[in-house]
Design a protein around this motif. Structure first.
Motif, short mmCIF file in Angstrom:
data_model
loop_
_atom_site.label_atom_id
_atom_site.label_comp_id
_atom_site.label_asym_id
_atom_site.label_seq_id
_atom_site.Cartn_x
_atom_site.Cartn_y
_atom_site.Cartn_z
N GLN A 72 32.47 46.11 25.71
CA GLN A 72 33.69 46.44 24.96
C GLN A 72 33.69 47.87 24.47
O GLN A 72 33.33 48.17 23.34
N TRP A 74 36.93 49.38 28.81
CA TRP A 74 37.43 48.01 28.97
C TRP A 74 38.68 47.75 28.14
O TRP A 74 39.47 46.87 28.47
N ASP A 92 41.54 45.95 29.97
CA ASP A 92 42.14 44.76 29.37
C ASP A 92 43.66 44.90 29.28
O ASP A 92 44.39 43.96 29.61
N LEU A 149 39.99 40.27 28.33
CA LEU A 149 38.63 40.29 27.78
C LEU A 149 38.18 38.88 27.42
O LEU A 149 37.04 38.47 27.70
N ASP A 172 47.48 41.70 24.72
CA ASP A 172 46.23 42.47 24.78
C ASP A 172 45.08 41.58 24.31
O ASP A 172 45.23 40.81 23.36
N SER A 192 45.72 42.23 31.29
CA SER A 192 46.51 41.34 30.42
C SER A 192 47.99 41.57 30.67
O SER A 192 48.77 40.62 30.80
#
Ligand code: NAD
Length: 267
Positions: free
Chosen positions: A197, A201, A205, A220, A216, A209
């Motif tokens: 993270q 990412w 994401d 992840l 959002d 997403s």
């Protein structure tokens, strides 16, 4: 993260590229706690963040230097190694961590994107390995070359075609370096993170997403749910493995690729 590590200076110097944030910042901080003096090497535009990382390393007791570099430039990387020797005396570890990972559909991948990924993710690693190895050979007592690959360097992922190719290439380059440089006592290894993270990412994401029409964080969360350990990881956990590759307990490990993915990628 590293608060329990009691620092014993080891007289060694580590350069970490892309160290102003994310995984690189965590590696620099961890190596500072391990006893290394460290160079925080990142783009000039990241100077403020690099300086903050250097302060954290100094607070751990290390000498730290911020040296700007664009790893796409052979001249810059050569100057980085020269400035490190000038400021901190030597180079024992090179962590070629700087990288980019823009998501893009296979059929939409432009020459520009291909070139960016190639120049930063591969050529950058090559320049860092070459410049550091030359210095290590001059010093005569070995060293550690370490590069960021990825689980995408072992399996192709959608929308990461050229990124995946670049990270496969990092492993190839690393294996060749290990074969040629072992005689100098230089080990060469890659770390292959799973889902970490960081800003990288956060961008991925948003992309995945958004594509799924989900809020959002959804991509992840899906990655975590699908992982054998049911979680993603953070930069500090990756840094723990790099600490091993840079440290005394991995002296006979070379040409390896270490996955830090909770078993998402088994290798
Ligand atoms: P990040 O985007 O948070 O940080 C990357 C750093 O590299 C930034 O500080 C940036 O300024 C620097 N950088 C970019 N281009 C540069 C250049 N030309 N010269 C010098 N520095 C440059 O990324 P991160 O998540 O910390 O990733 C670090 C490395 O780990 C990358 O190589 C990445 O591909 C790899 N990786 C990350 C993940 C993940 O989940 N985050 C997974 C696998 C591999």
């Amino acid at each position: 993260m590293t608060g329990n590590v009691t620092r014993k200076p080891n007289g060694k110097v580590a350069i970490v590229t892309g160290a102003a944030q994310g995984i690189g910042a965590a590696i620099a901080t961890r190596l500072a706690h391990d006893g290394f003096d460290v160079v925080i090497a990142d783009l000039k535009s990241a100077d403020a963040k690099a300086t903050a990382v250097a302060k954290t390393c100094e607070a751990a007791g290390a000498r730290a230097a911020v040296i700007p570099v664009d790893v796409r430039s052979e001249e810059d990387v050569g100057a980085l190694v020269a400035a490190t020797v000038e400021q901190l005396g030597r180079v024992d570890v090179m962590v070629a961590n700087a990288g980019i990972g823009p998501p893009v559909d296979f059929l939409e991948t432009t020459t520009r994107t291909m070139n960016d990924l190639w120049e930063i993710n591969i050529r950058g690693v090559m320049y860092c390995y070459q410049a550091a190895a030359r210095q290590m050979i001059k010093q005569g007592d070995g060293g550690r070359l370490i590069a960021a690959s990825s689980i995408a360097g072992l399996t192709g992922f959608p929308q990461l075609g050229m990124y995946s190719a670049s990270k496969f290439a990092v492993r190839g380059l690393n294996q060749c370096a290990a074969a040629e440089l072992g005689k100098y006592g230089i080990t060469c290894n890659t770390y292959n993170p799973g889902v970490v993270q960081t800003d990288m990412w956060t961008g991925l994401d948003k992309f995945y997403s958004g594509r799924a029409g989900a809020p959002d964080g959804s991509a992840l969360a899906a990655q975590a749910a699908a992982n054998p350990m049911r979680r993603n990881t953070d930069a500090a956990e990756v840094a723990n493995s790099v600490s091993f590759l840079a440290g005394p307990n991995s002296a006979y490990v070379s040409g390896a690729s270490l996955c830090i993915s909770g078993g998402q990628q088994m290798h």
